[in-house]
Motif scaffolding. Sequence first.
Motif, mmCIF file in Angstrom:
data_model
loop_
_atom_site.group_PDB
_atom_site.id
_atom_site.type_symbol
_atom_site.label_atom_id
_atom_site.label_comp_id
_atom_site.label_asym_id
_atom_site.label_seq_id
_atom_site.Cartn_x
_atom_site.Cartn_y
_atom_site.Cartn_z
ATOM 1 N N GLY B 33 7.757 -14.553 10.453
ATOM 2 C CA GLY B 33 6.853 -13.652 9.671
ATOM 3 C C GLY B 33 5.886 -13.954 9.012
ATOM 4 O O GLY B 33 4.602 -13.593 8.841
ATOM 5 N N ARG B 34 5.829 -14.710 8.213
ATOM 6 C CA ARG B 34 5.136 -15.778 7.396
ATOM 7 C C ARG B 34 5.142 -16.816 6.858
ATOM 8 O O ARG B 34 4.557 -17.974 5.712
ATOM 9 N N TYR B 35 6.047 -18.008 7.296
ATOM 10 C CA TYR B 35 5.749 -19.201 7.116
ATOM 11 C C TYR B 35 5.567 -20.658 7.915
ATOM 12 O O TYR B 35 5.324 -20.494 9.109
ATOM 13 N N VAL B 277 -0.119 -17.810 0.243
ATOM 14 C CA VAL B 277 -0.227 -15.947 0.152
ATOM 15 C C VAL B 277 -1.338 -15.844 0.622
ATOM 16 O O VAL B 277 -2.275 -16.067 0.561
ATOM 17 N N ARG B 278 -1.455 -13.865 1.194
ATOM 18 C CA ARG B 278 -2.705 -13.869 2.240
ATOM 19 C C ARG B 278 -3.025 -12.724 1.305
ATOM 20 O O ARG B 278 -3.859 -11.940 1.665
ATOM 21 N N ASP B 279 -2.344 -12.264 0.337
ATOM 22 C CA ASP B 279 -2.963 -11.137 -0.383
ATOM 23 C C ASP B 279 -3.074 -10.039 0.919
ATOM 24 O O ASP B 279 -3.668 -9.227 -0.007
ATOM 25 N N GLU B 280 -2.293 -9.666 1.132
ATOM 26 C CA GLU B 280 -2.585 -8.329 2.275
ATOM 27 C C GLU B 280 -1.341 -7.148 2.173
ATOM 28 O O GLU B 280 -1.004 -7.667 0.468
ATOM 29 N N MET B 281 -2.451 -6.348 2.046
ATOM 30 C CA MET B 281 -1.305 -4.300 1.466
ATOM 31 C C MET B 281 -0.093 -4.571 1.794
ATOM 32 O O MET B 281 0.438 -5.463 3.376
ATOM 33 N N PRO B 282 0.935 -3.934 1.802
ATOM 34 C CA PRO B 282 1.981 -4.100 2.052
ATOM 35 C C PRO B 282 1.375 -3.543 3.711
ATOM 36 O O PRO B 282 1.257 -2.664 3.979
ATOM 37 N N ALA B 283 3.271 -3.183 4.189
ATOM 38 C CA ALA B 283 3.193 -3.142 6.073
ATOM 39 C C ALA B 283 3.002 -1.824 5.808
ATOM 40 O O ALA B 283 3.646 -0.874 5.169
ATOM 41 N N HIS B 284 2.089 -0.760 6.782
ATOM 42 C CA HIS B 284 1.714 -0.043 7.088
ATOM 43 C C HIS B 284 1.971 1.064 8.353
ATOM 44 O O HIS B 284 2.400 0.938 9.392
ATOM 45 N N ALA B 297 6.212 -8.478 7.743
ATOM 46 C CA ALA B 297 5.330 -9.021 7.771
ATOM 47 C C ALA B 297 4.265 -7.931 6.764
ATOM 48 O O ALA B 297 3.595 -6.586 7.304
ATOM 49 N N ASP B 298 3.904 -8.121 5.430
ATOM 50 C CA ASP B 298 2.977 -8.246 5.210
ATOM 51 C C ASP B 298 1.212 -7.761 5.738
ATOM 52 O O ASP B 298 1.048 -8.441 6.945
ATOM 53 N N GLN B 301 0.118 -3.132 10.710
ATOM 54 C CA GLN B 301 -0.005 -1.239 10.826
ATOM 55 C C GLN B 301 0.666 -0.661 12.113
ATOM 56 O O GLN B 301 0.046 -1.319 13.655
ATOM 57 N N ASP B 331 -2.436 -11.747 12.818
ATOM 58 C CA ASP B 331 -3.526 -10.863 13.234
ATOM 59 C C ASP B 331 -2.873 -10.179 14.716
ATOM 60 O O ASP B 331 -4.070 -10.480 15.410
#
Lengths: 394, 373
Positions: B33-35, B277-284, B297-298, B301, B331
């Motif tokens: 998810g993010r690694y 770190v990518r500084d995305e907002m939390p998942a919506h 991951a953050d 949408q 993305d």
Amino acid sequence: MLRKKTCIAMLLAGGQGSRLGILTKNVAKPAIPYGGKYRIIDFPLSNCTNSGIDTVGVLTQYQPLELNAYIGNGAPWDLDINDGGVYVLPPYQKAKSLEWYRGTANAIYQNMAFIEQYNPDYVLILSGDHIYKMDYNAMLNFHVRHGADATIAVREVPWEEASRFGIMNTDSEGRIVEFEEKPKNPKSNKASMGVYIFTWEKLRKYLTEDEADKKSSNDFGKNIIPNMLGDKQAMFAYDFVGYWKDVGTIESLWEANMDLLDEPMPIDMHDKKWRIFARNAGMPPHYIAKGATVCDTLITEGCEVYGHVNRSILFAGVVVEEGAKVEHSVVMPGTIIRRGAVVKRAIIAENAVISAGAVVGEDEGNIAVVGNGVTVPPGAKVPAGEQVDEAYAF
Amino acid sequence: MKDVMGMIYTGGNDARLRELTTTRAVAALPVAGRYRVIDFLASSMVNAGIRNVGIITQKNYHSLMDHLGSGKEWNLHGKINGLHILPPFLTRENVGLYPGVLDAIRSNTNYLVRSKQETLVLSNSTIIYNAHLDEMVQFYRDTGADITLLYTKDPSMKRDEYGTYLNVDESGNVTDVEVEPTHPSCENTYMQVLVIRREFLIELVDKAVSHGLHDLDRDLIQRMVQEKQAKINAVEYKGLCWSIDSIQSFFKFNMDVLDPEKRRRIFRDELPVFTKVRDEMPAHYGDNAQVINSLVADGCQIEGTVENSVLFRGVKIAPNAHVKNCIIMQDGQVHEGGDIVNCILDKQAVIKRNSRLIGPDAYPIVIAKDVVV
């Protein structure tokens, strides 16, 4: 000798934010968590970085520990640079005196030596109380273009609310002719946002004079700005258009969080060109289990959801156990909502535990608040509008 | 832990990862998810107090460099030590690809000579683990070994005709080494992590390469064990590990992370895994989102249905889209009415309106980076 800077920012982060009740018992208002992974101060700091302002002094005095630790070396905002960066500036002892910051203007006055190191042409004054995205560089260009001594950012508020704000009355060219604090009969609906740019030379003069005036309350809104206006200095209003929210009360903090769930989002947080940076908790992506339901919600890293979450905001590491229900609520980092607990229209602060079967908040009425590290015992009820800290008798 | 440096070798055998490694090293493969794979290894080193880490890169190392940057996120941006990315360079002996790990290390002799630490942890980058490497170094020091190896008894790590296996006696000494056996006879899979004295490694590698040897396991470790010229022992790693050497094993690791129990064993509070770190907002999650048993991951949408899947940062799932048993990297997008099962979408892949892609359980479909279906 430091290199000269065109513009540096001074961020006033000393306020207690007493209207936020138990949420600001141990932390300063700018350090309050917001929006699932941010703190309020991330907005002005990120705005600075995105506007190309790389030197920021953060003035703290109320409960500074958490804020200091959060800002650290400034790396999350790219403010860990050699000639500038972010500096936390608490009040300090001088040869003859030790004094707290007496007012916003006095706080800047006491840190004139910090500002002088950079020999800036302009100084941007910010506060750590608001949620907004703003290009300070565009405002600086406006200030320079108009040859202004001071530029004050304003936004239009509904006329019926104008009497709650500091209102700027301007001429057709945007020049401020009059400033009225909470006028009964407002002549304009342009409210000050507490964002100012001053030509440093001018500000230094007025700060020094203001300090010498023993009757002054050493405040920008009450003293510096009226004094400058009185002297017919070139002062302009800079119109800001966009989302802006003061999160000064429990209700407005809750509302500002809920705003992020509206579609379209009133503040574009996905904009890759204007990221809001934050210190990262460094946790794995969040997990939604079988049997969980999640809708209309923001969830961030490290959360585990086994229960039901509707129209809420979950911060890093929040756990919602099986059968638990979270609705219309804000749940801050590290909090656990145990089996079968219900949380409605509430703000739950960091590292709290809502034990099995407990009920926090109600469908209607004011927002219920559970403070930092508080454990709500099994089966307990926290009614709407109640604020619960460690001393609360269940 | 002081006086220890780390070295990670990236490159090597990745043919069975197909499209996923055409533009990146296995070490740079996005997981969980993010690694990236290397995050687990580099974090293990950092958590052991290692402050000087050299990363030997070989082919397509751009994405790795992009990910690691200055090493800030791993606290590896010190003045004295820090992160050192070691790309290949052409020399008289080295005309491009390294024939083996030994050649790669030898090409970086200068870096090793300049480093000051006494002890070195060398790790390959195709096995994901999160180990207390400080305990391993302590064992190496306490036992006075020349080389200490790390192994696992996990049967799922065994591969026919692939891998290296160790026979270890009760005091931890390695008595035999099997390299790429048709059927491994010992239960201990060598995890391609070893501890050695830095100067001893320089010496060994120089001697080996000047004799035309390339393979670390076969030409160095196995020979040394057979000839009994050095004390080589091993410690067991009791945590979870995954060998990322095929599409299936890559898929399995990501699916395993969905299991809360396994997730807690690889993401441990005392051994945090650092990443960029990518500084995305939390998942919506939208009104009609339905998500079960998934890691999100953050920046995601989600409006549609997601089941047993791993969604990386910034993934968009449109209304009425169905995603089941999938891995969707950064993305990626599934548009309205899209329906995908058993798929791996590489970065920025897009599944257009009403497209269906149903992969077999045993072999997930891979959609390459930037591809639009």
